[in-house]
Design an enzyme around this catalytic site. Structure first.
Site, PDB file in Angstrom:
ATOM      1  N   SER A  24       0.829  -1.216   0.000  1.00  0.00           N
ATOM      2  CA  SER A  24       0.000   0.000   0.000  1.00  0.00           C
ATOM      3  C   SER A  24       0.860   1.261   0.000  1.00  0.00           C
ATOM      4  O   SER A  24       0.342   2.367   0.064  1.00  0.00           O
ATOM      5  CB  SER A  24      -0.933   0.008   1.216  1.00  0.00           C
ATOM      6  OG  SER A  24      -0.200  -0.169   2.410  1.00  0.00           O
ATOM      7  N   ASN A 111      -2.028  -2.249  13.138  1.00  0.00           N
ATOM      8  CA  ASN A 111      -3.492  -2.074  13.158  1.00  0.00           C
ATOM      9  C   ASN A 111      -3.873  -0.796  13.906  1.00  0.00           C
ATOM     10  O   ASN A 111      -4.778  -0.067  13.508  1.00  0.00           O
ATOM     11  CB  ASN A 111      -4.160  -3.282  13.810  1.00  0.00           C
ATOM     12  CG  ASN A 111      -3.847  -4.568  13.065  1.00  0.00           C
ATOM     13  OD1 ASN A 111      -3.234  -4.518  11.992  1.00  0.00           O
ATOM     14  ND2 ASN A 111      -4.246  -5.695  13.611  1.00  0.00           N
ATOM     15  N   THR A 156     -39.470  25.707 -11.165  1.00  0.00           N
ATOM     16  CA  THR A 156     -39.731  24.369 -10.624  1.00  0.00           C
ATOM     17  C   THR A 156     -39.938  23.508 -11.863  1.00  0.00           C
ATOM     18  O   THR A 156     -40.450  23.994 -12.882  1.00  0.00           O
ATOM     19  CB  THR A 156     -40.982  24.332  -9.715  1.00  0.00           C
ATOM     20  OG1 THR A 156     -42.116  24.709 -10.489  1.00  0.00           O
ATOM     21  CG2 THR A 156     -40.852  25.252  -8.511  1.00  0.00           C
ATOM     22  N   HIS A 157     -39.517  22.282 -11.785  1.00  0.00           N
ATOM     23  CA  HIS A 157     -39.577  21.372 -12.946  1.00  0.00           C
ATOM     24  C   HIS A 157     -38.865  21.960 -14.166  1.00  0.00           C
ATOM     25  O   HIS A 157     -39.212  21.647 -15.293  1.00  0.00           O
ATOM     26  CB  HIS A 157     -41.020  21.033 -13.317  1.00  0.00           C
ATOM     27  CG  HIS A 157     -41.858  20.624 -12.150  1.00  0.00           C
ATOM     28  ND1 HIS A 157     -42.004  19.324 -11.756  1.00  0.00           N
ATOM     29  CD2 HIS A 157     -42.569  21.380 -11.263  1.00  0.00           C
ATOM     30  CE1 HIS A 157     -42.787  19.269 -10.683  1.00  0.00           C
ATOM     31  NE2 HIS A 157     -43.135  20.510 -10.358  1.00  0.00           N
ATOM     32  N   SER A 287     -13.681  23.683 -28.818  1.00  0.00           N
ATOM     33  CA  SER A 287     -13.825  22.433 -29.543  1.00  0.00           C
ATOM     34  C   SER A 287     -12.725  22.337 -30.589  1.00  0.00           C
ATOM     35  O   SER A 287     -12.348  23.340 -31.202  1.00  0.00           O
ATOM     36  CB  SER A 287     -15.194  22.404 -30.231  1.00  0.00           C
ATOM     37  OG  SER A 287     -15.183  21.511 -31.314  1.00  0.00           O
ATOM     38  N   LYS A 293     -17.265  27.119 -30.582  1.00  0.00           N
ATOM     39  CA  LYS A 293     -17.656  26.577 -29.269  1.00  0.00           C
ATOM     40  C   LYS A 293     -16.892  27.177 -28.093  1.00  0.00           C
ATOM     41  O   LYS A 293     -15.691  27.409 -28.153  1.00  0.00           O
ATOM     42  CB  LYS A 293     -17.469  25.057 -29.238  1.00  0.00           C
ATOM     43  CG  LYS A 293     -18.411  24.274 -30.113  1.00  0.00           C
ATOM     44  CD  LYS A 293     -19.882  24.506 -29.790  1.00  0.00           C
ATOM     45  CE  LYS A 293     -20.306  23.932 -28.473  1.00  0.00           C
ATOM     46  NZ  LYS A 293     -20.262  22.470 -28.446  1.00  0.00           N
ATOM     47  N   ASN A 295     -17.133  25.931 -24.223  1.00  0.00           N
ATOM     48  CA  ASN A 295     -17.825  24.909 -23.431  1.00  0.00           C
ATOM     49  C   ASN A 295     -17.561  25.035 -21.931  1.00  0.00           C
ATOM     50  O   ASN A 295     -16.432  25.335 -21.525  1.00  0.00           O
ATOM     51  CB  ASN A 295     -17.384  23.514 -23.892  1.00  0.00           C
ATOM     52  CG  ASN A 295     -17.760  23.262 -25.339  1.00  0.00           C
ATOM     53  OD1 ASN A 295     -18.797  23.716 -25.808  1.00  0.00           O
ATOM     54  ND2 ASN A 295     -16.893  22.561 -26.055  1.00  0.00           N
ATOM     55  N   GLU A 300     -18.894  20.922 -16.024  1.00  0.00           N
ATOM     56  CA  GLU A 300     -19.277  19.541 -16.365  1.00  0.00           C
ATOM     57  C   GLU A 300     -18.446  18.535 -15.571  1.00  0.00           C
ATOM     58  O   GLU A 300     -18.947  17.504 -15.132  1.00  0.00           O
ATOM     59  CB  GLU A 300     -19.109  19.310 -17.869  1.00  0.00           C
ATOM     60  CG  GLU A 300     -20.168  20.039 -18.675  1.00  0.00           C
ATOM     61  CD  GLU A 300     -19.881  20.040 -20.173  1.00  0.00           C
ATOM     62  OE1 GLU A 300     -20.819  19.990 -20.946  1.00  0.00           O
ATOM     63  OE2 GLU A 300     -18.697  20.107 -20.571  1.00  0.00           O
ATOM     64  N   TYR A 327      -9.420  -6.358  12.812  1.00  0.00           N
ATOM     65  CA  TYR A 327      -8.747  -5.896  11.599  1.00  0.00           C
ATOM     66  C   TYR A 327      -8.697  -7.006  10.550  1.00  0.00           C
ATOM     67  O   TYR A 327      -8.438  -8.171  10.855  1.00  0.00           O
ATOM     68  CB  TYR A 327      -7.309  -5.435  11.910  1.00  0.00           C
ATOM     69  CG  TYR A 327      -6.570  -4.997  10.655  1.00  0.00           C
ATOM     70  CD1 TYR A 327      -6.687  -3.716  10.172  1.00  0.00           C
ATOM     71  CD2 TYR A 327      -5.803  -5.906   9.934  1.00  0.00           C
ATOM     72  CE1 TYR A 327      -6.045  -3.326   8.999  1.00  0.00           C
ATOM     73  CE2 TYR A 327      -5.158  -5.533   8.761  1.00  0.00           C
ATOM     74  CZ  TYR A 327      -5.284  -4.236   8.306  1.00  0.00           C
ATOM     75  OH  TYR A 327      -4.660  -3.858   7.143  1.00  0.00           O
ATOM     76  N   GLN A 332      -7.125  -2.159   4.359  1.00  0.00           N
ATOM     77  CA  GLN A 332      -6.063  -1.363   3.740  1.00  0.00           C
ATOM     78  C   GLN A 332      -6.614  -0.546   2.564  1.00  0.00           C
ATOM     79  O   GLN A 332      -6.089   0.503   2.211  1.00  0.00           O
ATOM     80  CB  GLN A 332      -4.968  -2.318   3.251  1.00  0.00           C
ATOM     81  CG  GLN A 332      -3.838  -1.674   2.513  1.00  0.00           C
ATOM     82  CD  GLN A 332      -2.675  -2.635   2.339  1.00  0.00           C
ATOM     83  OE1 GLN A 332      -1.954  -2.943   3.281  1.00  0.00           O
ATOM     84  NE2 GLN A 332      -2.485  -3.135   1.131  1.00  0.00           N
ATOM     85  N   LYS A 335      -8.038   3.652   2.180  1.00  0.00           N
ATOM     86  CA  LYS A 335      -7.362   4.939   2.069  1.00  0.00           C
ATOM     87  C   LYS A 335      -7.517   5.615   0.711  1.00  0.00           C
ATOM     88  O   LYS A 335      -7.708   6.828   0.644  1.00  0.00           O
ATOM     89  CB  LYS A 335      -5.885   4.791   2.421  1.00  0.00           C
ATOM     90  CG  LYS A 335      -5.678   4.721   3.920  1.00  0.00           C
ATOM     91  CD  LYS A 335      -4.309   4.230   4.285  1.00  0.00           C
ATOM     92  CE  LYS A 335      -4.369   3.271   5.437  1.00  0.00           C
ATOM     93  NZ  LYS A 335      -5.062   1.986   5.151  1.00  0.00           N
TER      94      LYS A 335
HETATM   95  N1  ARG Z   1      -0.815  -1.276   5.260  1.00  0.00           N
HETATM   96  C1  ARG Z   1      -1.717  -1.973   6.157  1.00  0.00           C
HETATM   97  C2  ARG Z   1      -3.064  -1.176   6.207  1.00  0.00           C
HETATM   98  O1  ARG Z   1      -3.099  -0.084   5.775  1.00  0.00           O
HETATM   99  C3  ARG Z   1      -1.093  -2.149   7.453  1.00  0.00           C
HETATM  100  C4  ARG Z   1      -1.787  -3.069   8.389  1.00  0.00           C
HETATM  101  C5  ARG Z   1      -1.278  -4.431   8.324  1.00  0.00           C
HETATM  102  N2  ARG Z   1      -1.737  -5.157   9.448  1.00  0.00           N
HETATM  103  C6  ARG Z   1      -1.723  -6.501   9.491  1.00  0.00           C
HETATM  104  N3  ARG Z   1      -2.204  -7.040  10.555  1.00  0.00           N
HETATM  105  N4  ARG Z   1      -1.314  -7.176   8.460  1.00  0.00           N
HETATM  106  O2  ARG Z   1      -4.080  -1.677   6.620  1.00  0.00           O
END
Ligand code: ARG
Length: 452
Positions: A24, A111, A156-157, A287, A293, A295, A300, A327, A332, A335
């Protein structure tokens, strides 16, 4: 030193494809700053309970702080060979202080680190986004103030309804954005940044020790007093809770929806058919084929990007719905949708600010639209009601009058009084014609308690 934070019980190295698949680092490097803050606090806890000597904690703190300063300066380069940012930082620390770095992981799990760092990121990101929303509100307020007297047809509408002040129309968006600010504030306050969960079951360190004077310790850091760190009330919940991410993305989805609606209004208003506004050239594109054009691509895309934020919300809800406590590695994947949603909404607010600041109203065209008699039909009804005609009856009378006007292609205001009286004997032409006036129409609406 192993490059992994685990490895002792394994007899084989991880398969390179599996290694790549589980990484990650390519996105969680964004929480480096907050992981380091967590480590600074953790070092203090370890020192206070005797897991680290004062000399050891001093060395570790210094090393952590040097990485932190690098991150703040923008000089930190993630090591994409590392599994994640936590591993990456641990490896750098090992290079700096050797085996002492291995003590940092005492009574700690990724975790707990992950959730701490993600919440800290969210606190900072929410504070930043509130600033973006506030600036955007200011730009809308300025547009309203510049055009304080302008009246436009209200819909409205998407059909002509009644005249309204432009400042009220824009004010509706300000109301939405103020609610958004309140929601953000609520989430910010409600999000508890806790430590001491360990992997799931807590740690051998007494909870009181986690009541560390983090505020003092964090003084001078950019994050300041935002964190309000506490010992976890339930470690199983802490490491498996992602409600805060769901709340945030749902709040961001609502903001994106508001911005999308505003964009849609402006797109419609900028069309040749409406022509209420002129979007500045600097916020439009052309365009490659049709030379004439101009735009409204920015608007959008604001409209379009809302789908991404909704997608992120659905993705995180789906991610969480079947997970057993506590966990699971699935988490993971929380994010990217989180970061992406903040980036999209913040970007939208910034670009829209400029677009709103440079927007021009086309008063001549707006006036032409306001000449449409249908906008004043409801005012004619109220006129009859003031003359003691029952509302429903007045509604039917004016409805018939409008139909007659359309069928015979004759404006109500040019009809002779004798004709008007065929619809209702209460009509006095000289009084009725005065009602086809946008200013009189808006001024007659008194139920709204305006702040100014
Ligand atoms: N990169 C992991 C995450 O964002 C780290 C956690 C890993 N934990 C584990 N018990 N393998 O979740």
């Amino acid at each position: 030193m192993a490059e992994k934070l685990w490895g002792g019980r394994f007899s084989k190295k991880i398969d390179p494809v599996a290694e790549e698949f589980t990484k990650s680092i390519h996105y969680d490097y964004k929480i480096a700053e907050y992981d380091l803050i967590g480590s600074m606090i953790h070092v203090q806890v370890l020192k206070n309970v005797g897991y680290l000597t004062p000399v050891e904690s001093g060395k570790l703190s210094k090393a952590i702080r040097s990485i932190y300063d690098q991150v703040i300066k923008g000089d930190f380069k993630p090591d994409y060979k590392a599994e994640d940012i936590h591993t990456n930082i641990q490896n750098i620390l090992y290079k700096k202080v050797g085996n002492l770095a291995l003590k940092l992981h005492t009574a700690r799990s990724r975790n707990d680190q992950v959730v701490f760092a993600t919440k800290a990121y969210c606190k900072v990101a929410i504070a930043g986004l509130k600033g973006d929303v506030a600036k955007f509100i200011k730009s809308i307020n300025e547009l309203a103030a510049k055009n304080i007297e302008i009246i436009i047809p209200g819909f409205t509408h998407l059909q002509h309804a009644q005249p309204v002040y432009l400042k009220d129309y824009l004010g509706a968006y300000i109301e939405m954005l103020c609610r958004d600010l309140e929601r953000l504030e609520y989430i910010f306050q409600n999000m508890k940044v806790t430590i001491g969960s360990g992997a799931l079951a807590g740690t051998p360190i007494n909870a009181v020790e986690y009541n560390i004077k983090a505020l003092d310790y964090l003084k001078g850091l950019k994050i300041g007093s935002m964190l309000n760190i506490q010992p976890t009330p339930n470690s199983l919940d802490t490491v498996s809770d992602r409600d805060f991410i769901i709340e945030i993305i749902s709040c961001l989805s609502i903001i994106a929806m508001h911005l999308s609606r505003l964009s849609e209004d402006l797109i419609i208003w900028s069309s040749k058919e409406f022509d209420f506004i002129e979007i500045d050239d600097s916020f439009c594109t052309g365009s490659s084929l049709m030379p004439q054009k101009k735009n409204p691509d920015v608007l959008e895309l604001v409209r379009g990007y809302s789908s991404r934020v909704y997608g992120n919300l659905v993705s995180i809800l789906t991610l969480m719905k079947g997970l057993p406590l506590t966990y699971n590695r699935d988490m993971q994947l929380d994010k990217e949708p989180l970061f992406n949603s903040f980036e999209i909404v913040s970007g939208e607010l910034k670009v829209l600010q400029g677009l709103i600041r440079t927007l021009k109203l086309n008063e001549t065209k707006i006036k032409e639209h306001l000449a449409d008699e249908s906008l004043y039909a409801t005012d004619l009804v109220y006129y009859l009601v003031d003359k003691k005609v029952a509302f429903k009856e007045a509604h039917t009378i004016v409805g018939r009058l409008v139909k007659y006007s359309l069928d015979n292609d004759i404006e109500i205001k040019v009809m002779p009084e004798s004709l008007l009286r065929e619809f209702s004997p209460k009509f006095v032409k000289a009084e009725a014609v005065k009602l086809f006036n946008p200013l009189i129409s808006v001024k007659s609406k008194k139920s709204v308690k305006r702040s100014k």
